[in-house]
Design an enzyme around this catalytic site. Structure first.
Site, PDB file in Angstrom:
ATOM      1  N   SER A  15       0.824  -1.221   0.000  1.00  0.00           N
ATOM      2  CA  SER A  15       0.000   0.000   0.000  1.00  0.00           C
ATOM      3  C   SER A  15       0.856   1.269   0.000  1.00  0.00           C
ATOM      4  O   SER A  15       0.470   2.279  -0.595  1.00  0.00           O
ATOM      5  CB  SER A  15      -0.992   0.009   1.173  1.00  0.00           C
ATOM      6  OG  SER A  15      -0.343   0.190   2.401  1.00  0.00           O
ATOM      7  N   ASN A  16       2.015   1.227   0.630  1.00  0.00           N
ATOM      8  CA  ASN A  16       2.910   2.395   0.566  1.00  0.00           C
ATOM      9  C   ASN A  16       3.485   2.562  -0.834  1.00  0.00           C
ATOM     10  O   ASN A  16       3.623   3.688  -1.324  1.00  0.00           O
ATOM     11  CB  ASN A  16       4.039   2.267   1.594  1.00  0.00           C
ATOM     12  CG  ASN A  16       3.615   2.728   2.970  1.00  0.00           C
ATOM     13  OD1 ASN A  16       3.474   3.927   3.208  1.00  0.00           O
ATOM     14  ND2 ASN A  16       3.373   1.790   3.873  1.00  0.00           N
ATOM     15  N   ARG A  68      21.600 -14.651   3.081  1.00  0.00           N
ATOM     16  CA  ARG A  68      21.447 -13.211   2.891  1.00  0.00           C
ATOM     17  C   ARG A  68      22.422 -12.658   1.851  1.00  0.00           C
ATOM     18  O   ARG A  68      22.031 -11.917   0.951  1.00  0.00           O
ATOM     19  CB  ARG A  68      21.659 -12.488   4.235  1.00  0.00           C
ATOM     20  CG  ARG A  68      21.396 -10.987   4.164  1.00  0.00           C
ATOM     21  CD  ARG A  68      21.579 -10.285   5.494  1.00  0.00           C
ATOM     22  NE  ARG A  68      20.912 -10.960   6.585  1.00  0.00           N
ATOM     23  CZ  ARG A  68      19.591 -10.978   6.785  1.00  0.00           C
ATOM     24  NH1 ARG A  68      18.806 -10.329   5.963  1.00  0.00           N
ATOM     25  NH2 ARG A  68      19.071 -11.626   7.792  1.00  0.00           N
ATOM     26  N   MET A  93      10.568  -6.885   3.837  1.00  0.00           N
ATOM     27  CA  MET A  93      10.789  -7.538   5.120  1.00  0.00           C
ATOM     28  C   MET A  93      12.149  -8.231   5.217  1.00  0.00           C
ATOM     29  O   MET A  93      12.245  -9.350   5.699  1.00  0.00           O
ATOM     30  CB  MET A  93       9.670  -8.563   5.375  1.00  0.00           C
ATOM     31  CG  MET A  93       8.272  -8.007   5.220  1.00  0.00           C
ATOM     32  SD  MET A  93       7.957  -6.627   6.305  1.00  0.00           S
ATOM     33  CE  MET A  93       7.525  -7.535   7.761  1.00  0.00           C
ATOM     34  N   ARG A  94      13.178  -7.547   4.750  1.00  0.00           N
ATOM     35  CA  ARG A  94      14.514  -8.147   4.854  1.00  0.00           C
ATOM     36  C   ARG A  94      15.521  -7.115   5.321  1.00  0.00           C
ATOM     37  O   ARG A  94      15.476  -5.957   4.908  1.00  0.00           O
ATOM     38  CB  ARG A  94      14.958  -8.681   3.487  1.00  0.00           C
ATOM     39  CG  ARG A  94      14.115  -9.849   2.996  1.00  0.00           C
ATOM     40  CD  ARG A  94      14.700 -10.444   1.746  1.00  0.00           C
ATOM     41  NE  ARG A  94      16.067 -10.907   1.952  1.00  0.00           N
ATOM     42  CZ  ARG A  94      16.387 -12.099   2.445  1.00  0.00           C
ATOM     43  NH1 ARG A  94      15.467 -12.944   2.788  1.00  0.00           N
ATOM     44  NH2 ARG A  94      17.649 -12.433   2.593  1.00  0.00           N
ATOM     45  N   ASN A 110      13.769   3.808   4.194  1.00  0.00           N
ATOM     46  CA  ASN A 110      12.721   2.899   4.679  1.00  0.00           C
ATOM     47  C   ASN A 110      11.694   3.693   5.480  1.00  0.00           C
ATOM     48  O   ASN A 110      11.987   4.762   6.013  1.00  0.00           O
ATOM     49  CB  ASN A 110      13.341   1.826   5.575  1.00  0.00           C
ATOM     50  CG  ASN A 110      12.324   0.801   6.053  1.00  0.00           C
ATOM     51  OD1 ASN A 110      11.479   0.334   5.275  1.00  0.00           O
ATOM     52  ND2 ASN A 110      12.376   0.455   7.324  1.00  0.00           N
ATOM     53  N   HIS A 112       9.154   3.070   8.771  1.00  0.00           N
ATOM     54  CA  HIS A 112       8.901   2.170   9.908  1.00  0.00           C
ATOM     55  C   HIS A 112       7.736   2.729  10.715  1.00  0.00           C
ATOM     56  O   HIS A 112       7.748   3.924  11.054  1.00  0.00           O
ATOM     57  CB  HIS A 112      10.168   2.083  10.772  1.00  0.00           C
ATOM     58  CG  HIS A 112       9.995   1.214  11.973  1.00  0.00           C
ATOM     59  ND1 HIS A 112       9.812  -0.146  11.868  1.00  0.00           N
ATOM     60  CD2 HIS A 112       9.951   1.497  13.292  1.00  0.00           C
ATOM     61  CE1 HIS A 112       9.668  -0.653  13.082  1.00  0.00           C
ATOM     62  NE2 HIS A 112       9.751   0.318  13.962  1.00  0.00           N
ATOM     63  N   GLU A 177       1.139   7.181   7.021  1.00  0.00           N
ATOM     64  CA  GLU A 177       2.273   6.668   6.226  1.00  0.00           C
ATOM     65  C   GLU A 177       2.155   7.060   4.754  1.00  0.00           C
ATOM     66  O   GLU A 177       3.127   7.491   4.128  1.00  0.00           O
ATOM     67  CB  GLU A 177       2.337   5.134   6.302  1.00  0.00           C
ATOM     68  CG  GLU A 177       2.781   4.570   7.632  1.00  0.00           C
ATOM     69  CD  GLU A 177       3.078   3.076   7.551  1.00  0.00           C
ATOM     70  OE1 GLU A 177       3.797   2.654   6.627  1.00  0.00           O
ATOM     71  OE2 GLU A 177       2.588   2.320   8.410  1.00  0.00           O
TER      72      GLU A 177
HETATM   73  C1  GRF Z   1       3.911  -0.595   6.717  1.00  0.00           C
HETATM   74  O1  GRF Z   1       3.286  -0.421   7.971  1.00  0.00           O
HETATM   75  C2  GRF Z   1       5.345  -0.129   6.736  1.00  0.00           C
HETATM   76  O2  GRF Z   1       5.569   0.981   7.563  1.00  0.00           O
HETATM   77  C3  GRF Z   1       6.062  -1.317   7.299  1.00  0.00           C
HETATM   78  O3  GRF Z   1       5.410  -2.441   6.745  1.00  0.00           O
HETATM   79  C4  GRF Z   1       4.075  -2.078   6.381  1.00  0.00           C
HETATM   80  C5  GRF Z   1       3.951  -2.358   4.916  1.00  0.00           C
HETATM   81  O4  GRF Z   1       2.658  -2.163   4.427  1.00  0.00           O
HETATM   82  N1  GRF Z   1       7.482  -1.251   7.028  1.00  0.00           N
HETATM   83  P1  GRF Z   1       2.432  -2.022   2.851  1.00  0.00           P
HETATM   84  O5  GRF Z   1       3.017  -3.274   2.207  1.00  0.00           O
HETATM   85  O6  GRF Z   1       3.106  -0.781   2.385  1.00  0.00           O
HETATM   86  O7  GRF Z   1       0.937  -1.983   2.680  1.00  0.00           O
END
Ligand code: GRF
Length: 191
Positions: A15-16, A68, A93-94, A110, A112, A177
């Protein structure tokens, strides 16, 4: 000014990534950035479909079962086909290896969903909810070899007063976000 060429890295929903793509198409990033690539470390990352639907270039390298350094070497190799100014992690997620971070020193960003000085890693909204925080923070930061340890670029506050569920927390947080990531990138790209 030349548009910054960016790659957006995802692992899931995206979604971001979607918000950034939209803001590059018709929002505050319109004249500032261009998405060259959406990359995922798993083929099941739902965001890939959206990226494709927008005609964006997508690539996936499955990280499962790879060490990695070996995985990151493949990603660095892939990225060498592009001239990228910035790598934008959005739910990727890495943790990145040292060779990766060094290859793009100061150019990996990034988001967070907590104050990175208070909470790192997964489950940041759960953490805010369980601790009954009246407000939490979203952090946009440079990426180093640690987990959510890089230099903070900017933070935004999320009002959590009156939230009734974890879903409420996530909804309010994500709404922040989606605006804040692009707003921060805009300042960075204009500098
Ligand atoms: C978001 O809350 C972001 O801040 C975190 O992981 C989530 C990812 O959501 N790092 P999306 O995949 O952007 O919907």
């Amino acid at each position: 000014m030349m548009k910054k060429k960016i790659a957006i890295f995802i692992s899931g929903r995206g979604s971001n990534m979607q918000a950034i793509v939209e803001q590059c198409q018709r929002g505050p990033l319109k004249d500032l950035a261009q998405v060259e690539l959406v990359f995922a470390n798993k083929a099941s990352a739902a965001g890939l479909e959206y990226a494709k639907s927008q005609g964006l270039e997508t690539r996936c390298i499955n990280s499962k079962g790879l060490k990695r350094l070996d995985f990151d070497a493949k990603v660095i190799d892939l990225l060498s086909n592009y001239e990228l100014d910035f790598i934008i992690l959005a739910g990727y997620m890495r943790v990145l290896s040292s060779p990766f971070v060094q290859a793009y020193q100061g150019r990996i960003i990034n988001i967070h969903p907590a104050d990175t000085s208070l909470h790192q890693g997964l489950h940041a909204y759960e953490w805010a909810y369980e601790n009954q925080l009246a407000a939490t923070k979203i952090t946009v930061h440079f990426v180093d070899e640690g987990m959510d340890t890089g230099a903070v670029i900017a933070q935004a506050s999320v009002d959590l007063k009156g939230v009734e569920s974890l879903q409420d927390v996530e909804k309010r947080g994500l709404a922040v976000e989606h605006q804040f990531y692009s707003a921060t990138l805009k300042s960075l790209f204009e500098a």
